[in-house]
Scaffold this active site. Structure first.
Site, PDB file in Angstrom:
ATOM      1  N   LYS A 127     -13.373  -0.779   5.928  1.00 53.62           N
ATOM      2  CA  LYS A 127     -13.957  -1.638   4.905  1.00 53.62           C
ATOM      3  C   LYS A 127     -14.956  -2.628   5.495  1.00 53.62           C
ATOM      4  O   LYS A 127     -16.070  -2.723   5.019  1.00 53.62           O
ATOM      5  CB  LYS A 127     -12.847  -2.392   4.161  1.00 53.62           C
ATOM      6  CG  LYS A 127     -12.290  -1.667   2.980  1.00 53.62           C
ATOM      7  CD  LYS A 127     -11.459  -0.422   3.296  1.00 53.62           C
ATOM      8  CE  LYS A 127     -10.104  -0.731   3.879  1.00 53.62           C
ATOM      9  NZ  LYS A 127      -9.237   0.447   4.023  1.00 53.62           N
ATOM     10  N   TRP A 175       0.870  -1.190   0.000  1.00 51.08           N
ATOM     11  CA  TRP A 175       0.000   0.000   0.000  1.00 51.08           C
ATOM     12  C   TRP A 175       0.907   1.241   0.000  1.00 51.08           C
ATOM     13  O   TRP A 175       1.833   1.327   0.830  1.00 51.08           O
ATOM     14  CB  TRP A 175      -0.887  -0.037   1.249  1.00 51.08           C
ATOM     15  CG  TRP A 175      -1.819   1.132   1.385  1.00 51.08           C
ATOM     16  CD1 TRP A 175      -2.604   1.676   0.417  1.00 51.08           C
ATOM     17  CD2 TRP A 175      -2.064   1.888   2.584  1.00 51.08           C
ATOM     18  NE1 TRP A 175      -3.335   2.723   0.936  1.00 51.08           N
ATOM     19  CE2 TRP A 175      -3.017   2.881   2.260  1.00 51.08           C
ATOM     20  CE3 TRP A 175      -1.575   1.824   3.894  1.00 51.08           C
ATOM     21  CZ2 TRP A 175      -3.492   3.795   3.194  1.00 51.08           C
ATOM     22  CZ3 TRP A 175      -2.050   2.732   4.822  1.00 51.08           C
ATOM     23  CH2 TRP A 175      -3.003   3.707   4.472  1.00 51.08           C
ATOM     24  N   ASP A 226      -0.818  -5.455   9.474  1.00 52.11           N
ATOM     25  CA  ASP A 226      -1.792  -4.467   9.028  1.00 52.11           C
ATOM     26  C   ASP A 226      -3.047  -5.240   8.634  1.00 52.11           C
ATOM     27  O   ASP A 226      -3.040  -5.990   7.658  1.00 52.11           O
ATOM     28  CB  ASP A 226      -1.235  -3.684   7.830  1.00 52.11           C
ATOM     29  CG  ASP A 226      -2.211  -2.596   7.366  1.00 52.11           C
ATOM     30  OD1 ASP A 226      -3.338  -2.525   7.911  1.00 52.11           O
ATOM     31  OD2 ASP A 226      -1.844  -1.835   6.450  1.00 52.11           O
TER      32      ASP A 226
HETATM   33  N1  PLA Z   1      -3.747  -0.574   5.253  1.00 50.58           N
HETATM   34  C1  PLA Z   1      -4.018  -1.001   4.017  1.00 50.58           C
HETATM   35  C2  PLA Z   1      -3.307  -2.194   3.502  1.00 50.58           C
HETATM   36  C3  PLA Z   1      -4.967  -0.319   3.234  1.00 50.58           C
HETATM   37  O1  PLA Z   1      -5.217  -0.762   2.010  1.00 50.58           O
HETATM   38  C4  PLA Z   1      -5.610   0.812   3.745  1.00 50.58           C
HETATM   39  C5  PLA Z   1      -6.609   1.581   2.924  1.00 50.58           C
HETATM   40  C6  PLA Z   1      -5.297   1.192   5.062  1.00 50.58           C
HETATM   41  C7  PLA Z   1      -4.358   0.478   5.782  1.00 50.58           C
HETATM   42  C8  PLA Z   1      -5.882   2.391   5.746  1.00 50.58           C
HETATM   43  O2  PLA Z   1      -7.220   2.475   5.800  1.00 50.58           O
HETATM   44  P1  PLA Z   1      -7.958   3.419   6.835  1.00 50.58           P
HETATM   45  O3  PLA Z   1      -6.983   4.350   7.429  1.00 50.58           O
HETATM   46  O4  PLA Z   1      -9.000   4.105   6.034  1.00 50.58           O
HETATM   47  O5  PLA Z   1      -8.517   2.478   7.841  1.00 50.58           O
HETATM   48  N2  PLA Z   1      -6.416   1.577   1.536  1.00 50.58           N
HETATM   49  C9  PLA Z   1      -7.404   2.154   0.607  1.00 50.58           C
HETATM   50  C10 PLA Z   1      -7.683   3.605   0.909  1.00 50.58           C
HETATM   51  C11 PLA Z   1      -8.717   1.408   0.715  1.00 50.58           C
HETATM   52  C12 PLA Z   1      -6.499   4.520   1.009  1.00 50.58           C
HETATM   53  O6  PLA Z   1      -5.549   4.436   0.213  1.00 50.58           O
HETATM   54  O7  PLA Z   1      -6.522   5.330   1.934  1.00 50.58           O
HETATM   55  C13 PLA Z   1      -6.833   1.988  -0.809  1.00 50.58           C
HETATM   56  O8  PLA Z   1      -7.527   2.352  -1.773  1.00 50.58           O
HETATM   57  O9  PLA Z   1      -5.727   1.434  -0.943  1.00 50.58           O
END
Ligand code: PLA
Length: 406
Positions: free
Chosen positions: A252, A135, A216
């Site tokens: 989610k 991510w 995570d």
């Molecule tokens: N960890 C991972 C692996 C994630 O994909 C995301 C969110 C988070 C943590 C953090 O989410 P939160 O802080 O909202 O609880 N990833 C998303 C959104 C869904 C983003 O980038 O913020 C994504 O599209 O990858």
């Protein structure tokens, strides 16, 4: 007029994920589809508030005994206990032995950040290994917290699967004590998870080298539709009596994206250490945002502590997971029907919210330009943003991208 004292500030680029939504919002095409950010949509393409969440909110609103006082620095106590049970299991020995400390944080991101700041202050090894790829926010969160980021091999583009040997080799070469970021399930962006057998090998290797696991968990229940199955990797690492960290998000799995509800748990060797660790987590949190917001955590606690509401949640969660899985099948079938060159079976093999299509930057920008399909430039698409209505359009775009661009 004198120049602004900020005149030298250079414009920063948009976020690679959230910036996709910014571009999408500017597009006036009626056929536009946003498959960038991982946000669940219904078959009608609408955001979803779970029925059980609506019901919990109604109960909270109707309860006039509720007040808006500050929570404690560590957040809502019930929420913390129930969150630990959710990820580690109701009968987790670590919880029974009181050696887990859990603090309410600002969703997954905030939980990762608080955990990272704690490690930077109180843990002897400042190197954190994160998967390649991962991510996009991970390296930024950890670097800003004062840790030094290194990558371990994770994904093999040739097989579109796990580079298991690369992963083992890189963790073997890591300095003893290094922190290792692991996606508990539904790896983002690849959709590729280790098998239980592979997790067991990773666990053995990490424990033998004293590597510290930092999980995570942003997709518990969202991958398989089953909350326990999706927490299995974490529970294997807790069952061996060793220490670890876990960051949980309810964005989610409860659809609480904008409520920013999450938790950081640190599993320690004994209750004395855990309570000292908690006292230091408070020292991290207090100057950062003082204490967390009350509303979202109250929704979660209301649902988790009531058997019937909990069951209702699992049914709604399973329905979201199943819809995503059915989107995979529909997209795969649509690619087959078009005879698109290449093997697209990874669309149905990958796990969780995203498909890592293998499309390159040029193909992605072609799809956005010609078909108004918005996705991250690494070729990741959010399956949760698709519907039966938009699958044919996406398949047309992917077919055109593969056959018309080099
Ligand atoms: N960890 C991972 C692996 C994630 O994909 C995301 C969110 C988070 C943590 C953090 O989410 P939160 O802080 O909202 O609880 N990833 C998303 C959104 C869904 C983003 O980038 O913020 C994504 O599209 O990858």
């Amino acid at each position: 007029m004198a120049d602004s004292v900020f005149a030298h500030v250079v414009r920063a680029p948009e976020d690679p994920i959230l910036g996709v939504t910014v571009a999408y919002n500017k597009d006036s095409s009626p056929v536009k589809v946003n498959l960038g950010v991982g946000a669940y949509r219904t078959e009608e393409g609408k955001p979803l508030v779970l029925n059980v969440v609506r019901r919990a909110e109604q109960m909270l609103v109707n309860d006039t005994s509720r007040v808006k006082e500050y929570l404690s620095i560590t957040g809502l106590a019930d929420f913390n206990k129930l969150s630990a049970k959710l990820i580690f299991g109701a009968d987790s020995p670590a919880i029974k032995e009181n050696r887990v400390t859990t603090v309410q944080c600002l969703s997954g991101t905030g939980s990762l950040r608080v955990g990272a700041e704690f490690l930077a202050r109180h843990y002897h090894e400042h190197t954190i290994y994160i998967p390649q790829p991962t991510w996009g926010n991970h390296p930024k969160i950890f670097t800003l917290a004062g840790l030094s980021v290194k990558y371990y091999r994770y994904y093999d583009p040739a097989t579109r699967g796990l580079d298991f040997q690369g992963l083992l080799d890189d963790l073997t070469a890591a300095p003893s004590g290094a922190i290792v970021l692991l996606h508990a399930c539904a790896h983002n962006p690849t959709g590729v998870d280790p098998t239980i057998d592979q997790w067991e090998k990773i666990r053995k290797l990490m424990r033998s080298k004293g590597l510290l696991p930092f999980f995570d968990s942003a997709y518990q229940g969202f991958a398989s539709g089953n909350l326990d199955a999706d927490a299995q990797s974490v529970r294997m690492f807790v069952a061996d009596g060793g220490e670890c960290l876990a960051a949980q998000s309810y964005a989610k799995n409860m659809g609480l994206y904008g409520e920013r509800v999450g938790a950081l748990s640190i599993v320690c060797k004994d209750s004395n250490v855990a309570s000292k660790v908690e006292s230091q987590l408070k020292m991290v949190i207090r100057p950062m945002y003082s204490n967390p917001p009350i509303h979202g955590a109250s929704i979660v606690a209301t649902i988790l502590k009531d058997r019937q509401m909990y069951d209702e949640w699992t049914v709604e969660l399973k329905a979201m997971a199943d819809r995503i899985i059915s989107m995979r099948q529909q997209l795969y079938d649509a690619m087959q029907a078009r005879g698109t060159p290449g093997d697209w079976s990874h669309i149905i093999k990958q796990i969780g919210m995203f498909t890592f299509t293998g499309l390159n930057v040029e193909q992605v920008s072609f799809m956005t330009r010609e078909y108004h399909i918005y996705m991250t430039s690494d070729g990741r698409i959010s399956m949760a943003g698709l519907s039966s209505r938009t699958v044919p359009h996406l398949a047309d775009a992917m077919h055109a991208a593969v056959t018309r661009t080099a």
